[in-house]
Design a protein around this motif. Structure first.
Motif, PDB file in Angstrom:
ATOM      1  N   TYR A 129      73.067  41.610  25.552  1.00 32.39           N
ATOM      2  CA  TYR A 129      72.686  41.813  24.154  1.00 32.39           C
ATOM      3  C   TYR A 129      73.175  40.635  23.312  1.00 32.39           C
ATOM      4  O   TYR A 129      74.190  40.010  23.610  1.00 32.39           O
ATOM      5  CB  TYR A 129      73.177  43.163  23.620  1.00 32.39           C
ATOM      6  CG  TYR A 129      74.609  43.236  23.148  1.00 32.39           C
ATOM      7  CD1 TYR A 129      74.957  42.864  21.847  1.00 32.39           C
ATOM      8  CD2 TYR A 129      75.620  43.722  23.986  1.00 32.39           C
ATOM      9  CE1 TYR A 129      76.261  42.955  21.398  1.00 32.39           C
ATOM     10  CE2 TYR A 129      76.927  43.820  23.542  1.00 32.39           C
ATOM     11  CZ  TYR A 129      77.244  43.440  22.248  1.00 32.39           C
ATOM     12  OH  TYR A 129      78.534  43.536  21.803  1.00 32.39           O
ATOM     13  N   ILE A 130      72.421  40.340  22.278  1.00 37.67           N
ATOM     14  CA  ILE A 130      72.727  39.233  21.374  1.00 37.67           C
ATOM     15  C   ILE A 130      72.791  39.787  19.964  1.00 37.67           C
ATOM     16  O   ILE A 130      71.858  40.457  19.512  1.00 37.67           O
ATOM     17  CB  ILE A 130      71.645  38.133  21.453  1.00 37.67           C
ATOM     18  CG1 ILE A 130      71.481  37.628  22.895  1.00 37.67           C
ATOM     19  CG2 ILE A 130      71.988  36.974  20.516  1.00 37.67           C
ATOM     20  CD1 ILE A 130      70.283  36.718  23.088  1.00 37.67           C
ATOM     21  N   SER A 131      73.883  39.520  19.282  1.00 41.81           N
ATOM     22  CA  SER A 131      74.056  40.034  17.923  1.00 41.81           C
ATOM     23  C   SER A 131      74.782  38.986  17.085  1.00 41.81           C
ATOM     24  O   SER A 131      75.987  39.055  16.898  1.00 41.81           O
ATOM     25  CB  SER A 131      74.842  41.351  17.935  1.00 41.81           C
ATOM     26  OG  SER A 131      75.018  41.865  16.630  1.00 41.81           O
ATOM     27  N   PRO A 132      74.040  37.991  16.577  1.00 39.89           N
ATOM     28  CA  PRO A 132      74.690  36.937  15.782  1.00 39.89           C
ATOM     29  C   PRO A 132      75.123  37.466  14.420  1.00 39.89           C
ATOM     30  O   PRO A 132      74.651  38.509  13.954  1.00 39.89           O
ATOM     31  CB  PRO A 132      73.582  35.895  15.633  1.00 39.89           C
ATOM     32  CG  PRO A 132      72.317  36.695  15.715  1.00 39.89           C
ATOM     33  CD  PRO A 132      72.592  37.807  16.682  1.00 39.89           C
ATOM     34  N   ASP A 133      76.042  36.746  13.785  1.00 39.99           N
ATOM     35  CA  ASP A 133      76.395  37.092  12.408  1.00 39.99           C
ATOM     36  C   ASP A 133      75.138  37.023  11.548  1.00 39.99           C
ATOM     37  O   ASP A 133      74.267  36.161  11.745  1.00 39.99           O
ATOM     38  CB  ASP A 133      77.426  36.106  11.852  1.00 39.99           C
ATOM     39  CG  ASP A 133      78.812  36.339  12.433  1.00 39.99           C
ATOM     40  OD1 ASP A 133      78.985  37.308  13.198  1.00 39.99           O
ATOM     41  OD2 ASP A 133      79.715  35.537  12.122  1.00 39.99           O
ATOM     42  N   ARG A 134      75.051  37.943  10.602  1.00 42.24           N
ATOM     43  CA  ARG A 134      73.876  37.954   9.743  1.00 42.24           C
ATOM     44  C   ARG A 134      73.886  36.755   8.803  1.00 42.24           C
ATOM     45  O   ARG A 134      74.939  36.220   8.442  1.00 42.24           O
ATOM     46  CB  ARG A 134      73.833  39.251   8.943  1.00 42.24           C
ATOM     47  CG  ARG A 134      75.062  39.513   8.108  1.00 42.24           C
ATOM     48  CD  ARG A 134      75.047  40.933   7.587  1.00 42.24           C
ATOM     49  NE  ARG A 134      76.316  41.303   6.981  1.00 42.24           N
ATOM     50  CZ  ARG A 134      76.621  42.535   6.614  1.00 42.24           C
ATOM     51  NH1 ARG A 134      75.744  43.504   6.796  1.00 42.24           N
ATOM     52  NH2 ARG A 134      77.781  42.812   6.083  1.00 42.24           N
ATOM     53  N   ASN A 186      72.885  38.857  -6.509  1.00 42.32           N
ATOM     54  CA  ASN A 186      72.042  39.429  -5.460  1.00 42.32           C
ATOM     55  C   ASN A 186      72.266  38.710  -4.132  1.00 42.32           C
ATOM     56  O   ASN A 186      72.659  37.548  -4.102  1.00 42.32           O
ATOM     57  CB  ASN A 186      70.565  39.337  -5.839  1.00 42.32           C
ATOM     58  CG  ASN A 186      70.208  40.236  -7.007  1.00 42.32           C
ATOM     59  OD1 ASN A 186      70.990  41.098  -7.403  1.00 42.32           O
ATOM     60  ND2 ASN A 186      69.020  40.050  -7.561  1.00 42.32           N
ATOM     61  N   THR A 187      71.978  39.430  -3.052  1.00 45.26           N
ATOM     62  CA  THR A 187      72.152  38.867  -1.718  1.00 45.26           C
ATOM     63  C   THR A 187      70.952  39.222  -0.842  1.00 45.26           C
ATOM     64  O   THR A 187      70.535  40.387  -0.788  1.00 45.26           O
ATOM     65  CB  THR A 187      73.421  39.412  -1.035  1.00 45.26           C
ATOM     66  OG1 THR A 187      74.544  39.203  -1.888  1.00 45.26           O
ATOM     67  CG2 THR A 187      73.659  38.719   0.301  1.00 45.26           C
ATOM     68  N   ALA A 188      70.396  38.216  -0.173  1.00 44.66           N
ATOM     69  CA  ALA A 188      69.376  38.444   0.853  1.00 44.66           C
ATOM     70  C   ALA A 188      70.048  38.350   2.211  1.00 44.66           C
ATOM     71  O   ALA A 188      70.863  37.459   2.446  1.00 44.66           O
ATOM     72  CB  ALA A 188      68.256  37.412   0.745  1.00 44.66           C
ATOM     73  N   LEU A 189      69.714  39.279   3.104  1.00 49.31           N
ATOM     74  CA  LEU A 189      70.318  39.332   4.436  1.00 49.31           C
ATOM     75  C   LEU A 189      69.234  39.301   5.501  1.00 49.31           C
ATOM     76  O   LEU A 189      68.231  40.024   5.409  1.00 49.31           O
ATOM     77  CB  LEU A 189      71.145  40.614   4.599  1.00 49.31           C
ATOM     78  CG  LEU A 189      72.295  40.836   3.621  1.00 49.31           C
ATOM     79  CD1 LEU A 189      72.882  42.222   3.803  1.00 49.31           C
ATOM     80  CD2 LEU A 189      73.371  39.781   3.823  1.00 49.31           C
ATOM     81  N   LEU A 190      69.448  38.480   6.520  1.00 47.96           N
ATOM     82  CA  LEU A 190      68.586  38.441   7.697  1.00 47.96           C
ATOM     83  C   LEU A 190      69.441  38.815   8.892  1.00 47.96           C
ATOM     84  O   LEU A 190      70.448  38.153   9.168  1.00 47.96           O
ATOM     85  CB  LEU A 190      67.979  37.043   7.883  1.00 47.96           C
ATOM     86  CG  LEU A 190      67.215  36.805   9.196  1.00 47.96           C
ATOM     87  CD1 LEU A 190      66.017  37.740   9.297  1.00 47.96           C
ATOM     88  CD2 LEU A 190      66.779  35.356   9.298  1.00 47.96           C
ATOM     89  N   MET A 191      69.038  39.871   9.619  1.00 47.73           N
ATOM     90  CA  MET A 191      69.892  40.422  10.681  1.00 47.73           C
ATOM     91  C   MET A 191      69.085  40.638  11.965  1.00 47.73           C
ATOM     92  O   MET A 191      68.505  41.704  12.189  1.00 47.73           O
ATOM     93  CB  MET A 191      70.507  41.746  10.202  1.00 47.73           C
ATOM     94  CG  MET A 191      71.316  41.607   8.924  1.00 47.73           C
ATOM     95  SD  MET A 191      71.910  43.182   8.254  1.00 47.73           S
ATOM     96  CE  MET A 191      73.045  43.680   9.562  1.00 47.73           C
TER      97      MET A 191
END
Length: 311
Positions: free
Chosen positions: A33-38, A46-51
């Protein structure tokens, strides 16, 4: 492709099921499994998040926008979309409202913190902040312990009373109280902070008044946010995190590293679950569990929903 609404997902998939899915993920042997920091992109407040995350036969990504000032507009703070793909072919399989996934997995993470770290005889729950995550942690708290009384605080008192009314209708066997933050802390065995505050929301108390309590910090996910007071961060007997990324993403944990030594060795949820860890002498300790979330938790949750109801 049809977008599955938050209401439909919440109507089908429970908090308990989400907690079980994340717990099972860590109990099983994990490979590949791969789970990089967002990715954080800040636009003023405001904050935009890519996960993105990869696990099993799936790739998933969550696209989220967080707008703290929405509370003053009577709008949800978080909006976004969650997409599940076939990992091999990258074909999209499932598209849904990200608020439901965020609510379920964040509540489930806090709930797992409560399951492993709170005293078994906890009867009282305090919730600071009455938005989406306040509700999700009410659900996970009631799923984890035999809670009899819930204490509620919100900076806007009307919202606290609205939350109380909704909660009383949903959970008639539990007694709900709108109270000051000081009384909430004093009376609660488990305290959950779910705000986007840049200043600590917990009061200063005598050190003995924190003993036997678990503080679940949820709201602070940027370095400039801090909900947990310096007193609690410096004097807590034990500090845990949901994932290692919390140590550098959250202002709470960044401040804690300035106040303490060796916090980089704090246990995360993976180790807690795999070791079936329970703190010793929990009635005489103050314990902090800090949760910021990670993309793998979203993937595990949406995978369980997809395979159970939509595959």
């Amino acid at each position: 492709m049809e977008v599955i609404t938050a209401e439909e997902i919440k109507g089908k998939f429970s908090m308990k099921e989400t907690m079980e899915a994340i717990e099972s993920f860590y109990k099983e042997k994990q490979e590949g499994y791969i789970s990089p920091d967002r990715m954080h992109i800040e636009d003023g407040n405001n904050t935009a998040l890519l996960m993105p995350a990869f696990y099993d036969n799936y790739y998933a990504t969550k696209l989220v926008g967080v707008a703290p000032s929405n509370t003053g507009l009577n709008k949800d703070t978080i909006h976004g979309l969650m997409i599940l793909y076939n990992r091999e072919t990258m074909e999209p399989l499932f598209l849904c409202d990200a608020i439901a996934i965020t609510s379920l997995r964040t509540g489930a993470l806090g709930g797992l913190g409560m399951k492993y770290l709170a005293k078994e005889d906890a009867k009282t729950l305090g919730i600071i902040g009455t938005g989406t995550q306040g509700w999700s942690h009410l659900q996970s708290g009631l799923a984890t312990r035999e809670i009899e009384n819930v204490y509620i605080f919100n900076r806007t008192e009307k919202k606290a009373h609205d939350f109380k009314k909704r909660a009383e209708a949903a959970f008639p066997s539990v007694t709900f109280h709108v109270t000051s933050v000081e009384d909430l802390v004093k009376k609660s065995d488990i305290i959950v902070t779910t705000t986007t505050s840049t200043q600590p929301v917990l009061p200063e108390l005598e050190p003995s008044q924190w003993k036997g309590k678990l503080i679940v910090g949820v709201g602070s996910f940027r370095p400039d946010m801090q909900e947990i007071s310096d007193q609690v961060l410096s004097e807590a007997d034990e500090i845990y995190v949901d994932a290692a990324s919390a140590l550098h993403e959250s202002g709470d944990m960044i401040q804690a590293k300035d106040l303490r030594t060796n916090l980089d060795n704090a246990w995360d949820l993976e180790k807690i679950i795999q070791e079936n860890h329970r703190p010793v002498d929990v009635h005489n300790k103050s314990i902090v569990f800090k949760s910021v979330g990670a993309s793998i938790f979203d993937l595990v949750a949406v995978k369980a929903i997809y395979e159970t109801y939509y595959k």
